[in-house]
Design an enzyme around this catalytic site. Structure first.
Site, PDB file in Angstrom:
ATOM      1  N   ARG A  72       0.755  -6.502  -6.479  1.00 20.84           N
ATOM      2  CA  ARG A  72       1.559  -6.537  -7.702  1.00 20.84           C
ATOM      3  C   ARG A  72       2.838  -5.755  -7.483  1.00 20.84           C
ATOM      4  NH1 ARG A  72       1.522  -1.454  -9.180  1.00 20.84           N
ATOM      5  NH2 ARG A  72      -0.393  -0.221  -9.149  1.00 20.84           N
ATOM      6  N   LEU A 153      -2.395  -5.569 -17.371  1.00 22.78           N
ATOM      7  CA  LEU A 153      -2.130  -4.300 -18.048  1.00 22.78           C
ATOM      8  C   LEU A 153      -3.346  -3.391 -18.000  1.00 22.78           C
ATOM      9  CD1 LEU A 153      -3.558  -3.944 -21.177  1.00 22.78           C
ATOM     10  CD2 LEU A 153      -2.279  -6.083 -21.417  1.00 22.78           C
ATOM     11  N   CYS A 170       3.219   5.675 -11.663  1.00 16.60           N
ATOM     12  CA  CYS A 170       4.244   4.623 -11.646  1.00 16.60           C
ATOM     13  C   CYS A 170       5.529   5.096 -10.968  1.00 16.60           C
ATOM     14  CB  CYS A 170       4.528   4.109 -13.051  1.00 16.60           C
ATOM     15  SG  CYS A 170       3.048   3.498 -13.886  1.00 16.60           S
TER      16      CYS A 170
END
Length: 221
Positions: A72, A153, A170
């Site tokens: 991803r 998510l 992140c």
């Protein structure tokens, strides 16, 4: 006008990360123009996942928690029990959604879900995900292949947040992380997870709005 199509929702429980990731890849590779879209609802045992843009310096001290490099977008994040994960396996061409449209839709569905339990949340420009004040409560990352999305998510509901301190979540140094249970006091963790899952599914289905019927399955073949 886009034709209405069926959707399959799978409630998969607690699942190891890598077999589910491989199953998403296989599903996406083998689907065709008639394959129904699917939403997978689940959680994972403790694991760090490192996106394609991930930098090693954002893994501060993973310790005994495995780190899995995946396909991803984005940087490193943490998954663990008590976190609601939803994977969106959607033919984005068929539903006429651009990638940014899908990201916006997901973020708004999370915001509306949290509003349902009286939590005010918002997005941040240039930083995908959902935040409560200055703390991140939900992360998202997608992969588009053959015109179809997978990954999705993760929403922190009632979990041990300590592993987030072992990374720069992140890719942001010192980013605070929070969860639903910090704002909904005296709630049973399992009941809270059920409530949030129900609200999030409702919000996403309402936002997507292109499905004629929903097939909810408890088992994952």
């Amino acid at each position: 006008m886009t034709a209405l199509r069926p959707l399959i929702v799978r409630r998969m429980g607690l699942r190891d990360y890598e077999p589910v990731w491989r199953a998403m890849q296989t599903f996406t590779s083998e689907r065709d123009e008639d394959t129904p879209d699917e939403l997978w609802l689940l959680s994972h045992p403790p694991v760090f996942t490192q996106g394609q843009a991930g930098k090693p310096e954002h893994l501060l001290a993973p310790g005994n928690i495995p780190v899995i490099p995946i396909d991803r977008g984005g940087q490193v994040t943490y998954h663990g029990p008590g976190q609601l994960v939803m994977y969106l396996l959607i033919d984005v061409r068929r539903v006429a959604l651009g990638v940014r449209d899908l990201v916006n839709l997901i973020e708004q569905a999370i915001i509306d879900t949290l509003s349902g339990v009286r939590i005010t949340a918002q997005t941040r420009p240039g930083a995908p995900g959902v935040y409560v004040d200055d703390a991140k409560i939900a992360a998202l990352g997608l992969r588009i292949r053959r015109g179809c999305s997978y990954h999705g998510l993760s929403l922190n509901v009632a979990m041990d947040l300590e592993p987030f301190a072992r990374i720069n979540p992140c890719g942001y140094q010192g980013l605070a992380v929070t969860q639903v249970a910090d704002f909904v006091h005296d709630a049973d963790a399992s009941e809270l997870m059920v409530t949030i899952e129900k609200l999030l599914l409702q919000q996403l289905l309402q936002s997507l709005g292109q499905y004629s019927w929903i097939d909810v399955r408890q088992e994952f073949e």
